[in-house]
Design an enzyme around this catalytic site. Sequence first.
Site, mmCIF file in Angstrom:
data_model
loop_
_atom_site.group_PDB
_atom_site.id
_atom_site.type_symbol
_atom_site.label_atom_id
_atom_site.label_comp_id
_atom_site.label_asym_id
_atom_site.label_seq_id
_atom_site.Cartn_x
_atom_site.Cartn_y
_atom_site.Cartn_z
ATOM 1 N N GLU A 278 0.864 -1.257 -0.069
ATOM 2 C CA GLU A 278 -0.069 0.101 -0.129
ATOM 3 C C GLU A 278 0.855 1.298 0.079
ATOM 4 O O GLU A 278 0.391 2.189 -0.407
ATOM 5 C CB GLU A 278 -0.915 0.011 1.317
ATOM 6 C CG GLU A 278 -2.152 0.840 1.197
ATOM 7 C CD GLU A 278 -3.212 0.645 2.159
ATOM 8 O OE1 GLU A 278 -4.420 0.256 1.807
ATOM 9 O OE2 GLU A 278 -3.105 0.645 3.462
ATOM 10 N N HIS A 299 6.935 -27.444 -0.007
ATOM 11 C CA HIS A 299 6.203 -28.501 -0.747
ATOM 12 C C HIS A 299 5.158 -28.108 -1.607
ATOM 13 O O HIS A 299 4.549 -29.065 -2.043
ATOM 14 C CB HIS A 299 5.476 -29.493 0.357
ATOM 15 C CG HIS A 299 6.763 -30.237 0.981
ATOM 16 N ND1 HIS A 299 7.219 -31.273 0.971
ATOM 17 C CD2 HIS A 299 7.739 -29.637 2.268
ATOM 18 C CE1 HIS A 299 8.292 -31.777 1.890
ATOM 19 N NE2 HIS A 299 8.383 -30.623 2.741
ATOM 20 N N LYS A 413 -13.779 1.102 -3.720
ATOM 21 C CA LYS A 413 -14.962 1.488 -2.858
ATOM 22 C C LYS A 413 -16.124 2.477 -3.583
ATOM 23 O O LYS A 413 -17.182 2.149 -3.224
ATOM 24 C CB LYS A 413 -14.291 2.657 -1.774
ATOM 25 C CG LYS A 413 -13.437 1.419 -0.791
ATOM 26 C CD LYS A 413 -13.020 2.465 0.445
ATOM 27 C CE LYS A 413 -11.988 1.998 1.183
ATOM 28 N NZ LYS A 413 -11.453 2.866 2.240
#
Length: 425
Positions: A278, A299, A413
């Site tokens: 950010e 793995h 948003k």
Amino acid sequence: MLNLRLNKLINEGILKSYEKDVIRINKMIMDKSGQGNDYIGWADWPTNYDKEELERIKKDAQYVRDHFDILVVCGIGGSYLGARSALDALKGLRSDDKLEIIFMGQTFSPNYVAQVMNYLKGKKFAINVISKSGTTTETSISFRLLKELLESQVGKEEARKAIFATTDKEKGALKTLCNIEGYATYVLPNDIGGRYSVFTAVGTFPLACAGINVDDLLKGAIKSREDAQSSSLKDNQCYQYAVMRDYMYRHNKLVEMYVTYEPQMSQISEWLKQLFGESEGKEHKGLYPSSATFSTDLHSLGQFIQDGTPLLFETIINVLEPEQDILIPHDKDDLDGLNYLEGKNLAFVNQKAFEGTLKAHEDGGVPCNVIYLDKLDAYNLGYLFYFFMRACAMSAYLLDINPFNQPGVEIYKKNMFHLLGKKGY
């Protein structure tokens, strides 16, 4: 204490080439003159934090421990990641502490929210709601639900004693509600953004409730700040790390993978991904922060890291002294062939896995940095948090971007509010 071992591509000549920029940017951080300087209050917070508020936090935290079985921390992004990462790192993933801490307000998931709400029914719980504005959608929805449940179970008067808010000092929807209802409040300072807020009440209240020594956390941050003040790259490991990141970015290593060997440190990686992602991901610039927990992820991702597209470098946080350990026993049949390890502890095995993996990845051409911590306690974690925050500011300024805003976050948003039918969108 922290020791940094930079990858082999970074030499004295490279560090020297950054000296002038580091001196210039360090001055910008010290005198708060760079881009986003109105959000750089975190830089000096470990030394000038509100002493009276911290004492009140510790007192209220003891009240929570004495009167409740659960604390629900309601926040999103920087308003919960720092506390959650510290809580996991210091208390472990199977904590037997008498106070259980649950996180809400960080998701819209109906399954998650419904499961937590069902779990809380009939239980003695307190709420710590964290929001500067009081209108963050995920957090506000969860707080509305939690407040309703709490009041239905204990009544409005008792609920007042069980709600603790961390918000703006003077304004905002949450502060207004606190004034009306009489909730205990702590301040999220105007000059500190969420992802840099772990040393404020955002982090210290829930951590104090968990029984963690927040004084030690701040002492570690104070020492880290002191060590990061020097503009001499030779003496400043924090800025060496920042310079390394910039050099990697400019030489086509575009992904930084944060690696730990302790599952309880996985949330620290999540905190780091927000801090750097950010802060730096702007103007089509910045490293992409990723993470892995070894040996588990060896793995699954190990093959790619070793032999795949050469786009990443690793920053490994290696804790030398575990809080707990366990011995490998003898087995009379030895069908698994592990008796050669009998009597050895898992810390030894884990360290050899680290050493073997480090050699394999470096031999395979993957640049690896190692941050060594003596042990994982509140002091060292405070040091580590501040180390990364200061390095992030330096690293972002080297890219010539503002480390403290997040303009891209607002776009989703606006689209979401429009689709939800919110007035004005």
